[in-house]
Design an enzyme around this catalytic site. Structure first.
Site, PDB file in Angstrom:
ATOM      1  N   ASP A   1      44.908   1.903  28.674  1.00  0.00           N
ATOM      2  CA  ASP A   1      46.034   2.752  28.281  1.00  0.00           C
ATOM      3  C   ASP A   1      46.984   3.001  29.457  1.00  0.00           C
ATOM      4  O   ASP A   1      46.548   3.076  30.603  1.00  0.00           O
ATOM      5  CB  ASP A   1      45.475   4.082  27.749  1.00  0.00           C
ATOM      6  CG  ASP A   1      46.503   4.859  26.943  1.00  0.00           C
ATOM      7  OD1 ASP A   1      47.594   4.333  26.688  1.00  0.00           O
ATOM      8  OD2 ASP A   1      46.197   6.000  26.573  1.00  0.00           O
TER       9      ASP A   1
ATOM     10  N   HIS B   1      53.116  -4.180  29.508  1.00  0.00           N
ATOM     11  CA  HIS B   1      52.001  -4.944  28.930  1.00  0.00           C
ATOM     12  C   HIS B   1      51.721  -6.205  29.751  1.00  0.00           C
ATOM     13  O   HIS B   1      50.583  -6.621  29.897  1.00  0.00           O
ATOM     14  CB  HIS B   1      52.291  -5.305  27.473  1.00  0.00           C
ATOM     15  CG  HIS B   1      52.402  -4.102  26.586  1.00  0.00           C
ATOM     16  ND1 HIS B   1      51.474  -3.078  26.596  1.00  0.00           N
ATOM     17  CD2 HIS B   1      53.336  -3.727  25.671  1.00  0.00           C
ATOM     18  CE1 HIS B   1      51.833  -2.146  25.721  1.00  0.00           C
ATOM     19  NE2 HIS B   1      52.968  -2.511  25.154  1.00  0.00           N
TER      20      HIS B   1
ATOM     21  N   TRP C   1      50.517  -1.479  14.928  1.00  0.00           N
ATOM     22  CA  TRP C   1      51.584  -2.116  14.132  1.00  0.00           C
ATOM     23  C   TRP C   1      52.778  -1.190  13.955  1.00  0.00           C
ATOM     24  O   TRP C   1      53.868  -1.637  13.613  1.00  0.00           O
ATOM     25  CB  TRP C   1      51.049  -2.517  12.747  1.00  0.00           C
ATOM     26  CG  TRP C   1      50.007  -3.591  12.786  1.00  0.00           C
ATOM     27  CD1 TRP C   1      48.665  -3.416  12.588  1.00  0.00           C
ATOM     28  CD2 TRP C   1      50.182  -4.990  13.033  1.00  0.00           C
ATOM     29  NE1 TRP C   1      47.998  -4.617  12.705  1.00  0.00           N
ATOM     30  CE2 TRP C   1      48.914  -5.607  12.975  1.00  0.00           C
ATOM     31  CE3 TRP C   1      51.301  -5.795  13.307  1.00  0.00           C
ATOM     32  CZ2 TRP C   1      48.719  -6.973  13.174  1.00  0.00           C
ATOM     33  CZ3 TRP C   1      51.113  -7.155  13.499  1.00  0.00           C
ATOM     34  CH2 TRP C   1      49.837  -7.726  13.435  1.00  0.00           C
TER      35      TRP C   1
ATOM     36  N   ARG D   1      54.378   0.270  16.144  1.00  0.00           N
ATOM     37  CA  ARG D   1      55.333   0.160  17.249  1.00  0.00           C
ATOM     38  C   ARG D   1      56.495  -0.760  16.871  1.00  0.00           C
ATOM     39  O   ARG D   1      56.432  -1.457  15.867  1.00  0.00           O
ATOM     40  CB  ARG D   1      54.608  -0.349  18.494  1.00  0.00           C
ATOM     41  CG  ARG D   1      53.521   0.618  18.903  1.00  0.00           C
ATOM     42  CD  ARG D   1      52.906   0.268  20.223  1.00  0.00           C
ATOM     43  NE  ARG D   1      51.913   1.269  20.571  1.00  0.00           N
ATOM     44  CZ  ARG D   1      51.442   1.460  21.793  1.00  0.00           C
ATOM     45  NH1 ARG D   1      51.878   0.711  22.787  1.00  0.00           N
ATOM     46  NH2 ARG D   1      50.552   2.395  22.025  1.00  0.00           N
TER      47      ARG D   1
ATOM     48  N   LEU E   1      29.674 -14.146  31.242  1.00  0.00           N
ATOM     49  CA  LEU E   1      30.271 -12.936  30.663  1.00  0.00           C
ATOM     50  C   LEU E   1      30.769 -13.203  29.246  1.00  0.00           C
ATOM     51  O   LEU E   1      31.407 -14.215  28.994  1.00  0.00           O
ATOM     52  CB  LEU E   1      31.468 -12.502  31.535  1.00  0.00           C
ATOM     53  CG  LEU E   1      32.313 -11.341  30.984  1.00  0.00           C
ATOM     54  CD1 LEU E   1      31.549 -10.021  31.074  1.00  0.00           C
ATOM     55  CD2 LEU E   1      33.638 -11.233  31.725  1.00  0.00           C
TER      56      LEU E   1
ATOM     57  N   GLU F   1      28.317   6.481  28.161  1.00  0.00           N
ATOM     58  CA  GLU F   1      28.911   7.366  29.158  1.00  0.00           C
ATOM     59  C   GLU F   1      30.414   7.114  29.145  1.00  0.00           C
ATOM     60  O   GLU F   1      30.856   5.962  29.064  1.00  0.00           O
ATOM     61  CB  GLU F   1      28.360   7.057  30.559  1.00  0.00           C
ATOM     62  CG  GLU F   1      26.912   7.418  30.744  1.00  0.00           C
ATOM     63  CD  GLU F   1      26.649   8.925  30.728  1.00  0.00           C
ATOM     64  OE1 GLU F   1      27.561   9.713  31.048  1.00  0.00           O
ATOM     65  OE2 GLU F   1      25.521   9.306  30.362  1.00  0.00           O
TER      66      GLU F   1
END
Ligand code: FPP
Length: 242
Positions: free
Chosen positions: A16, A33, A65, A67, A127, A208
């Site tokens: 964010d 972004h 959506w 936005r 990963l 957590e």
């Protein structure tokens, strides 16, 4: 100091603050972004190096959506750019890409890159990088219930199937279809907001949470390691006693 023997196996991130990062610099939101994408690249690399098994990021929610068209198409264009420039590197690092959410409705070019990256990385064993795309957790739970219902009707599951936590888990996006992603040990949210915003509601029962004021584009590998250290100093009891 980071304890390399206690690196969380499953980490989820709410990335964010891209918009605020751009605003501070008088730049369009999409520039934020783009900077966020660069930050994400570094966090993926660091996760691989640290031996994290699952990294799950909230890239686009079912609410995003709302936005502007410009911002929405900008985010999907970034996704295309990201896959085109990084797929080789992801493969070189043995990273497997998976998607949580209904990506059938995203712009074709982006969908095509998603499919390409899923196929190209399917046999990688390092990963697992899970991208939540057009994802919402309540919709995910409702979808799971409907899928169970369908499997009972079609005889895949017996008529008297008992719905258990384990069964429901298997029908979530994090379940069988994506190789059963373990519940996040640690959920990170950047930019000072302290809420879950419809992300992994079921899976976060014992996670957590670490909140940091750092805006996502400024979230460096050093900041990432600091949040893991905060996690390592927590005392996880899962409802029991030590
Ligand atoms: C939240 O910041 C961020 C998003 C909604 C999009 C995250 C997208 C990326 C990091 C781009 C790269 C993604 C992929 C999968 C290639 P915000 O816009 O809500 O920031 P604000 O709260 O400051 O306005």
């Amino acid at each position: 100091m980071l304890d390399m023997n206690r690196i969380p196996a499953s980490i989820a991130i709410i990335m964010d603050g891209n918009g605020r990062w751009a605003k501070k610099r008088f730049l369009p939101r999409v520039a934020g972004h783009n900077a966020g994408m660069l930050a994400m690249k570094e966090i993926i690399k660091t996760s691989s190096t640290l031996g994290v098994k699952h990294l799950t990021v909230y890239a686009f929610s079912t609410e995003n959506w709302k936005r502007s068209d410009e911002e929405v198409s900008g985010i999907f264009k970034l996704l295309v750019k990201y896959v085109d420039s990084e797929l080789e590197e992801l493969n070189a690092n043995n990273v497997r890409v998976r998607i949580l959410g209904d990506y059938s409705v995203i712009p074709e070019e982006a969908r095509n890159r998603i499919e390409k990256s899923l196929a190209a990385t399917a046999s990688n064993t390092g990963l697992q990088f899970n991208i939540a795309l057009n994802y919402g957790s309540r919709a995910e739970i409702v979808r799971a219930v409907n899928r169970i219902n369908e499997d009972i009707r079609e005889g895949v599951l017996g008529e008297d199937t008992e719905i258990t936590e384990e069964l429901l888990s298997r029908y979530l996006y994090t379940g069988d279809e994506n190789g059963n992603i373990p519940d996040p040990d640690l959920i990170i949210r950047t930019s000072g907001e302290e809420r879950l915003s419809n992300f992994l509601l079921w899976q976060s029962a014992y996670s957590e949470f670490v909140f940091t004021d750092v805006l996502w584009p400024d979230f460096t590998p050093e900041e990432f390691k600091k949040t893991i250290e905060v996690y390592q100093n927590r005392d996880r009891r899962f409802g029991g006693r030590k």
